[in-house]
Design an enzyme around this catalytic site. Structure first.
Site, PDB file in Angstrom:
ATOM      1  CE  LYS A 122      -2.297  -1.137   3.749  1.00 14.30           C
ATOM      2  NZ  LYS A 122      -1.964  -2.560   3.944  1.00 14.30           N
ATOM      3  CB  THR A 123       3.540   2.423   2.269  1.00 13.08           C
ATOM      4  OG1 THR A 123       2.734   2.295   3.441  1.00 13.08           O
ATOM      5  CG2 THR A 123       4.424   3.650   2.408  1.00 13.08           C
ATOM      6  CD  GLU A 166      -0.391   3.479   3.033  1.00 13.82           C
ATOM      7  OE1 GLU A 166      -0.616   2.467   3.739  1.00 13.82           O
ATOM      8  OE2 GLU A 166       0.703   4.069   3.020  1.00 13.82           O
TER       9      GLU A 166
END
Length: 464
Positions: A122-123, A166
């Protein structure tokens, strides 16, 4: 554009646990919007110091008196409900927001909301999209759960219609968000206590998010796993725009000709039936090609030029503690040190594969700190399988992340099981013991992998 309040008096928001990466992103976003911000945490950090510099008032303890000037209080799932600030807020009838509710509140007026969720990546994907869009001069807003080396802060509030965020699946709080575009990087077993330890519940939660009415733009789902395929089948009749990406040529968007050359990752892609060649990325590993593929596909669909996307990929220098590489002399021996946040067997395997590609035929010393007893219990055998592949393994005591001890699911239990199939396995209780053990074991030209999501990051400070 005023995102939250149209009055001339700016609200004051108080964050319980403001030093956390997600909460601090929200706090930075608020400060950039001109709102008053205060917060509390149990210890100071680089993040709390940065917040103070930006104008936040930080308390290093939790106390009811800290809410005197606050208009609303924000908390996370990690907070216990007996927190004195939370209790005071409830008693006074103040507005109280879960972190995800507050995120939804902050971004609701943006017309192009891009959410990235999934078990891993995600990051990196969020940061890549923010970097590409910034290079394209779209001036995007973003809130990121990590520190990207290319970005000044891990949150930025602009008046652009674009915001990239996110979305957290760990507590299913992403269901509080209304977004337009969605990327689901992968669907692996993690945080399964949230989903009653049932894979069907996890997939259903992702499907519920993906089929919301607000999602009218892109839906990209990654990885070639059975879980991802089940998710696609579940939502495709409701959202026919869903597209599958990865390395499989049967996917809608796929990468091919992947190779590592001179510390660069090089690959081609097939997009809408067209071969597009020569993408270059500084981040190693097939998992990062998949992360880049998601960002490329979304940005192409948003009409960002191919030239800008390629240039942005080559200039992207990664995320703090996502395969950070240091060349160093340790105990009079030249070594390569990799600092990595991975704490799930899939992430560990991806990092190990990237190390093998980047440093072929080198001896690997793997220092790993288990994170959460529940994760270790749920994936015990998978951890044994992936940890057994390094030449030397040093296990640190478990970072509990506020969880109670679970019998049979600690680092020492992993150690005992691993010793049955690995002769070079060691157990240490502390950062200091890990450093001593490394001094005893390393040889010239070793690769040292320091990995985990807890306080093992402090070991790097002892090594370099």
């Amino acid at each position: 554009m005023n995102i939250i309040n149209t009055s001339h008096i700016k609200p004051h928001y108080h964050f319980i646990g403001i030093g956390g990466i997600g909460m601090s992103a929200l706090a930075i976003f608020c400060l950039q919007k001109g709102y008053s911000v205060s917060g509390s945490d149990v210890q100071s950090s680089e993040i709390t110091e940065k917040l103070i510099q930006l104008g936040a008032k930080i308390h290093i303890e939790h106390h009811a008196d800290h809410l005197i000037h606050a208009d609303a209080v924000i908390y996370t799932s990690a907070m216990t409900k007996d927190n004195p600030e939370y209790q005071q807020a409830i008693a006074k009838g103040m507005k109280v927001y879960h972190r995800a509710e507050f995120l939804a509140f902050l971004i609701k007026n943006y017309s192009e909301i891009i959410a990235i969720t999934g078990t891993h990546g995600k990051t990196t994907i969020t940061s890549l999209i923010a970097h590409i869009m910034s290079e394209a001069e779209l001036n995007p807003s973003y809130l990121i759960g990590g520190i990207a080396h290319n970005l000044k802060y891990h949150a930025y509030a602009s008046n652009s219609p674009f915001v990239t965020i996110e979305a957290d699946e760990s507590d299913a709080s992403f269901l509080k968000l209304n977004v337009k575009h969605l990327i689901i990087s992968n669907v692996d077993l993690d945080h399964m206590q949230t989903y009653d330890h049932k894979i069907d519940e996890l997939i259903n939660s992702f499907a519920q998010f993906a089929t919301r009415d607000t999602i009218s733009g892109e839906i990209l789902i990654g990885s070639d796993t059975e879980n991802a395929k089940r998710l696609i089948n579940k939502i495709s009749f409701i959202k026919p725009q869903v597209r599958h990406y990865g390395f499989n040529p049967n996917m809608d968007i796929y990468a091919l000709n992947y190779r590592q050359l001179n510390q660069q990752t090089i690959f081609d892609i097939c997009y809408q039936g067209q071969l597009i060649q020569d993408f270059r990325l500084r981040l190693p590993g097939k998992h990062n090609v998949e992360n880049a593929l998601a960002a490329i596909a979304l940005c192409l669909k948003l009409n960002i030029s191919l030239g800008i996307i390629k240039k942005a990929l080559t200039s992207f220098t990664g995320i703090y503690r996502r395969f950070d590489h240091y060349e160093h002399t340790l105990n009079h021996k030249q070594v390569d040190i990799i600092d990595d946040y991975g704490h799930h067997p899939v992430e560990i395997n991806s990092t190990l594969e990237a190390i093998e590609k980047r440093f072929p035929n080198r001896r690997l010393v793997h220092v790993y700190q288990p994170h959460r007893y529940t994760r270790t219990r749920d994936l015990f055998d998978d951890f044994i399988d992936c940890l057994a592949t390094a030449d030397i393994v040093i296990l640190m005591s478990t970072y509990a992340a506020s969880e109670a001890t679970i019998e049979g699911a600690g680092a020492h239990d992993l150690f005992n099981a691993l010793c049955k199939k690995h002769k070079q396995c060691f157990y240490v209780e502390s950062i200091e013991e890990a450093k001593v053990k490394l001094d005893q074991l390393i040889t010239e030209n070793d690769v040292i992998l320091v990995q985990g999501a807890g306080d093992i990051a402090k070991l790097i400070e002892h090594l370099i």
